[in-house]
Design an enzyme around this catalytic site. Structure first.
Site, PDB file in Angstrom:
ATOM      1  N   ASN A 192       0.827  -1.207   0.000  1.00  0.00           N
ATOM      2  CA  ASN A 192       0.000   0.000   0.000  1.00  0.00           C
ATOM      3  C   ASN A 192       0.859   1.253   0.000  1.00  0.00           C
ATOM      4  O   ASN A 192       0.592   2.203  -0.739  1.00  0.00           O
ATOM      5  CB  ASN A 192      -0.920   0.034   1.224  1.00  0.00           C
TER       6      ASN A 192
ATOM      7  N   HIS B 215      -3.175   1.742  -2.600  1.00  0.00           N
ATOM      8  CA  HIS B 215      -4.161   0.831  -2.019  1.00  0.00           C
ATOM      9  C   HIS B 215      -4.774  -0.128  -3.031  1.00  0.00           C
ATOM     10  O   HIS B 215      -5.119  -1.260  -2.680  1.00  0.00           O
ATOM     11  CB  HIS B 215      -5.252   1.623  -1.296  1.00  0.00           C
TER      12      HIS B 215
ATOM     13  N   ASP C 101      -4.910  -4.088  -2.488  1.00  0.00           N
ATOM     14  CA  ASP C 101      -6.120  -4.913  -2.618  1.00  0.00           C
ATOM     15  C   ASP C 101      -5.890  -6.076  -3.571  1.00  0.00           C
ATOM     16  O   ASP C 101      -6.364  -7.191  -3.335  1.00  0.00           O
ATOM     17  CB  ASP C 101      -7.299  -4.069  -3.106  1.00  0.00           C
TER      18      ASP C 101
ATOM     19  N   ASP D  40      -5.319  -7.973   6.251  1.00  0.00           N
ATOM     20  CA  ASP D  40      -4.440  -8.836   5.450  1.00  0.00           C
ATOM     21  C   ASP D  40      -4.121 -10.128   6.199  1.00  0.00           C
ATOM     22  O   ASP D  40      -3.086 -10.739   5.997  1.00  0.00           O
ATOM     23  CB  ASP D  40      -3.161  -8.098   5.062  1.00  0.00           C
TER      24      ASP D  40
END
Length: 110
Positions: free
Chosen positions: A3, A8, A12, A38
């Site tokens: 990230n 981000h 993802d 996560d």
């Protein structure tokens, strides 16, 4: 790390890739859950399969992430014989033991 470095959306995608590999390797042997941002959990019926399944997972993740983001996963695991009904305290103790192994692995492998 992903990230912070790539954004981000990339983070993802890394989580989705890890989830897909977890499902492919572990779902036929037990139940798989995403338990945090996560963090994932797989509950397997046979503990003797864990080392081989983790090697299979590592290989699949490495293969799938080639040419993409450098996805690396740390894990810890613990076993417990199921005798009778388990309490929430039993489950928390099992997760705590696995987390300790996870942090030891992270410290050892950076």
């Amino acid at each position: 790390e992903i990230n912070d470095t790539y954004g981000h959306q990339a983070g993802d995608q890394a989580i989705a890739l890890a989830a897909q590999c977890i499902r492919e390797v572990f779902a036929s042997r037990g139940d798989c859950y995403r338990i945090g941002g996560d963090e994932f959990c797989a509950i397997l019926a046979q503990s003797r399969e864990i080392p081989a399944k983790l090697r299979q997972f590592d290989e699949l993740l490495q293969t799938r992430s080639q040419g993409h983001l450098p996805v690396r996963v740390s894990y810890g695991w613990e076993t417990q014989r199921l005798k009778g009904k388990k309490t929430m305290a039993d489950i928390v103790a099992l997760k705590t033991a696995a987390d300790k192994k996870l942090y030891r692995e992270k410290a050892a492998h950076g």
